[in-house]
Write an enzyme that holds these catalytic residues in place. Structure first.
Site, mmCIF file in Angstrom:
data_model
loop_
_atom_site.group_PDB
_atom_site.id
_atom_site.type_symbol
_atom_site.label_atom_id
_atom_site.label_comp_id
_atom_site.label_asym_id
_atom_site.label_seq_id
_atom_site.Cartn_x
_atom_site.Cartn_y
_atom_site.Cartn_z
ATOM 1 N N CYS A 31 -80.789 -16.239 -43.057
ATOM 2 C CA CYS A 31 -81.433 -15.383 -42.051
ATOM 3 C C CYS A 31 -82.036 -16.141 -40.870
ATOM 4 O O CYS A 31 -82.772 -15.567 -40.087
ATOM 5 C CB CYS A 31 -82.490 -14.491 -42.697
ATOM 6 S SG CYS A 31 -83.870 -15.405 -43.388
ATOM 7 N N HIS A 39 -96.008 -15.589 -29.498
ATOM 8 C CA HIS A 39 -95.895 -14.190 -29.897
ATOM 9 C C HIS A 39 -95.158 -13.377 -28.852
ATOM 10 O O HIS A 39 -94.441 -12.435 -29.170
ATOM 11 C CB HIS A 39 -97.281 -13.612 -30.168
ATOM 12 C CG HIS A 39 -98.050 -14.441 -31.141
ATOM 13 N ND1 HIS A 39 -99.404 -14.499 -31.178
ATOM 14 C CD2 HIS A 39 -97.605 -15.290 -32.109
ATOM 15 C CE1 HIS A 39 -99.779 -15.331 -32.128
ATOM 16 N NE2 HIS A 39 -98.707 -15.827 -32.700
HETATM 17 C C1 PEP Z 1 -86.524 -19.269 -40.615
HETATM 18 O O1 PEP Z 1 -87.340 -20.183 -40.733
HETATM 19 O O2 PEP Z 1 -85.291 -19.466 -40.497
HETATM 20 C C2 PEP Z 1 -86.964 -17.879 -40.614
HETATM 21 C C3 PEP Z 1 -86.103 -16.883 -40.634
HETATM 22 O O3 PEP Z 1 -88.303 -17.655 -40.536
HETATM 23 P P1 PEP Z 1 -89.131 -17.794 -39.181
HETATM 24 O O4 PEP Z 1 -88.168 -18.034 -38.065
HETATM 25 O O5 PEP Z 1 -89.886 -16.516 -39.039
HETATM 26 O O6 PEP Z 1 -89.997 -18.975 -39.471
#
Ligand code: PEP
Ligand code: MG
Length: 748
Positions: free
Chosen positions: A677, A364
């Site tokens: 993303c 975190h």
């Molecule tokens: C991902 O898995 O690419 C994502 C954007 O989610 P997180 O990094 O929060 O798991």
């Protein structure tokens, strides 16, 4: 313990202290110390070996062995009896040293004359400093009392501030906490920063290791321990709602605070002549040394408890709180063993950088550091022992390297790097209002990822066209209780307002498994990343998900709302989650609340299975966002948290790019808007390739928008597409070399 030895050892410590207080150069003082110890212990030999580097010990002073061997005789960790004491951090006591396993005879020292050997580790807060040895000609087995006395002496020797000055050659010697040290850790957040050390928990400084009045020291210890126990009891009664397991952990903690064994050892240390705080530190050092050798995670955790209790006790005894009175420098770089997300947020943007001994990419604290765009290096082992408040420090988050008290040449080089980055940032700022349009006129939408209110100022600064991923779990992680619905609704409204009417995609909670909320019951799972997380938790235990959806609907009254569900592995999960959002919207309407003007429901594609879902899934989803961080780890079966395997797999691996193209093709066929993303969207080369294969929307950290836009505006994406196709057709297993070669020919 017989009185005679007690007062003997007290006398020795007092004389040791007096000797240390006498003026004189380092070597002379150390020589006097070994002479004094040999004399008091009634042995012919006393020697001090100190670490030259992590692996090598050097004889630094001796009474009894040949003087010519001082600063010449060296041994590796584990080599000979001395090396073994250093390696195992446990004493060796033998009447017949040559017969001991691993004995190695050093002819230059003349030690063949001596039969018995007693060696104890010299350590300071678990940091190995060296080995203290006494030897004698008669085949004598040292008593428990004598071993103990030598350990107490070793504790005082360890506190000698100038020890480091004995290590090394001639005059070019540097004391510890003065030398330049480099730490090789891991990247938590990219970026470079220079500043001054600010210790989150400054080390307690002990100035009085030896005490004259044991009765008074005992009284001080007892009083401090009583205070400590009361504060631990208070913790148990005031910590709100605990599940059974948390309670057990705190009970174990309390048990340690009440441990007779711990108390007894400290009382004995005091009887030998140590001050109360030196006694606490001696036992803390011993526990830290044990910590290194304990493989069982539960026991390690308990030893950490003991360490923590010792720190508290030291603070009570010395009156040194976290606040040492030192003023935080203007350019603070936070150094800590570990830190919680809320504490890090408290420091906020005042920090130039953060260096942690522990931590992980997905911890975190790392998430918060990323949100604040503060360079973060993790796994910088032993930095809290080495760094002092105010030390000059350079943090290279790109390479996971830290330079403490750097040489001027290193610092100069580093400053050039920072200046170059600042220069680049300035040129990116001039692009802020311009679109990311390539030479052929193709425009890519660049959005930002966010998760905290602290991210919002970046919205305008970065020139983001919207928020492509708002990670809602962060708001849950930094609290000690479940946030209330109204609280969440107010927060989501602030986020939408900060986006000035631009689109914000809210991702519902991605928690469970490793991202455990402090107030959530922990479930042990063998493989948390593939466990009960994200939408799986949301569907099985719909309470929190429904509350969150209601908060989103209320925040979006009179505006459009975009929601996406994380970690969808199959169509049915999406259908069910989408339906619950529509049901909640219906429920809100019944209550007479103003609805959003439109609702978009999307899915994150983070598991390979979803790429093969039926056409109906692609048709039903209003949009799809590829979560490349998770997708990549499952595509290659390589844990994104595991440093050993994480970097091994490249986004430009041909198979992976081909797989991503399949996803693009399916979305194009169904006319489903698609974005990417994961972290790769913010890496300029990777971003170019994603755009070239058909991702028209990329969502990334705000700081990446400038560099990505800069590059896109200077190339022809269709040309790059042809290069990718050509390299694949020619059998390349990785497309990066072809991309780099092509880029070198562009005007970028
Ligand atoms: C991902 O898995 O690419 C994502 C954007 O989610 P997180 O990094 O929060 O798991
Ligand atoms: Mg993910």
């Amino acid at each position: 313990m017989p009185d005679r030895t007690e007062s003997d050892s007290r006398r020795l410590l007092r004389r040791l202290r007096d000797t240390l207080a006498e003026p004189g150069a380092g070597q002379e003082r150390l020589d006097r110390v070994v002479r004094l110890i040999a004399h008091s212990m009634g042995t012919e030999v006393c020697s001090v070996y100190l670490f030259r580097d992590d692996e090598t010990l050097e004889l630094c002073a001796t009474e009894g062995l040949k003087r010519e061997s001082v600063h010449k005789t060296r041994m590796k960790l584990g080599e000979g009896l001395v090396g073994r004491v250093a390696k195992t951090s446990t004493p060796i006591n033998t009447a017949n040293a040559p017969a001991e396993k691993g004995f190695r005879y050093m002819p230059e020292t003349g030690e063949e004359l001596y039969s018995s050997f007693l060696g104890v580790p010299v350590q300071r807060l678990g940091e190995k400093v060296g080995v203290l040895v006494v030897q004698s000609k008669d085949a004598r087995q040292f008593s428990e009392d004598e071993i103990y006395a030598l350990e107490v002496v070793a504790m005082v020797v360890a506190e000698m501030s100038e020890l480091g000055a004995f290590i090394g050659e001639g005059d070019a010697l540097a004391a510890p906490h003065k030398q330049a040290v480099m730490f090789r850790g891991g990247t938590g957040q990219e970026g470079a920063a220079e500043g001054r050390v600010w210790l989150h928990e400054p080390r307690v400084v002990i100035t009085n290791p030896v005490a004259d009045d044991p009765a008074r020291e005992l009284e001080r210890l007892n009083k401090a321990v009583t205070d400590l126990r009361l504060s631990v009891d208070a913790m148990l009664t005031t910590t709100e709602v605990m599940d059974k397991e948390q309670q057990q952990i705190l009970e174990a903690y309390r048990m340690f605070a009440n441990s007779r064994g711990w108390m007894r050892r400290m009382e004995e240390d005091i009887a030998r002549g140590l001050s109360a705080e030196a006694a606490v530190e001696k036992e803390q050092s011993a526990a830290r040394a044990r910590l290194e050798t304990v493989p069982d995670p539960y026991l390690r955790e308990r030893l950490h408890d003991l360490d923590d209790l010792s720190n508290r006790l030291l603070r009570i005894l010395t009156g040194q709180g976290r606040d040492t009175g030192a003023a935080m420098p203007d350019d603070p770089i936070l150094v800590a063993r570990n830190i919680g997300p809320a504490e890090l947020l408290d420091y906020g943007r005042r920090l130039r950088g953060v260096v942690l001994e522990e931590g992980s990419v997905a911890s975190h604290a790392a998430v918060v550091a990323r949100a604040l765009a503060i360079p973060l290096v993790i796994h910088a082992e032993l930095i809290t022992t080495e760094a002092l408040n105010g030390d000059q420090i350079l943090v290279d988050g790109d390479q996971g390297i830290v330079h403490l008290r750097p040489e001027e040449t290193v610092a100069r080089h580093f400053r050039e790097k920072i200046a170059m980055q600042a220069e680049a940032q300035k040129s990116y700022a001039s692009l802020r209002e311009l679109p990311a349009t390539d030479r052929s006129g193709q425009t890519i939408a660049l959005l930002m990822n966010a998760g905290l209110i602290a991210d919002l100022p970046s919205f305008v600064r970065s020139g983001a066209e919207g928020v492509g991923l708002f990670r809602t779990e962060l708001q849950f992680l930094i609290r000690s209780h479940v946030p209330k619905r109204a609280e969440l609704a107010a927060l989501y409204l602030r986020v939408m307002e900060a986006a000035h009417g631009k689109r914000v995609v809210f991702r519902t909670l991605d928690i469970g498994s490793d991202k455990v909320l402090p107030y959530m019951k922990r479930i042990e799972e063998p493989n948390p990343a593939m466990g009960w997380r994200a939408i799986r938790v949301g569907l099985d235990k719909p309470g929190i998900l429904r509350m969150q959806l209601q908060a989103l609907l209320r925040a979006a009254a009179g505006r459009p709302l975009s929601v996406m569900f994380p970690f969808v592995a199959e169509f049915d999960e999406f259908r069910e989650a989408r339906q619950s959002l529509l049901d909640e919207a219906e429920g809100e309407r019944h209550l007479g609340r103003k609805p959003p003007t439109a609702i978009e429901v999307g899915a994150m594609l983070e598991t390979p299975s979803l790429a093969f879902a039926p056409d109906a899934f692609f048709e039903m989803a209003d949009f799809i966002s590829v979560g490349g961080n998770d997708l990549k780890q499952f595509f290659f079966a390589a844990d994104r948290e595991n440093e050993r395997v994480r970097k091994r797999y490249d986004m430009l691996n041909t198979s992976y790019v081909t797989f991503l193209e399949k996803i693009v093709a399916r979305c194009e066929r169904a006319k489903t808007p698609l974005s990417f993303c994961g972290e790769d969207a913010g890496r300029p080369i990777e971003a170019l390739c994603l755009a070239a294969i058909g991702f028209r929307t990329l969502s990334m950290r705000p700081a990446s928008i400038g560099p990505v836009k800069h590059l896109i505006r200077r190339v022809d994406l269709a040309g790059l597409r042809a290069v990718l196709d050509g390299a694949r057709a020619s059998g390349a297993t990785n497309l990066r070399p072809a991309v780099m070669e092509w880029l070198a020919r562009q005007d970028v």
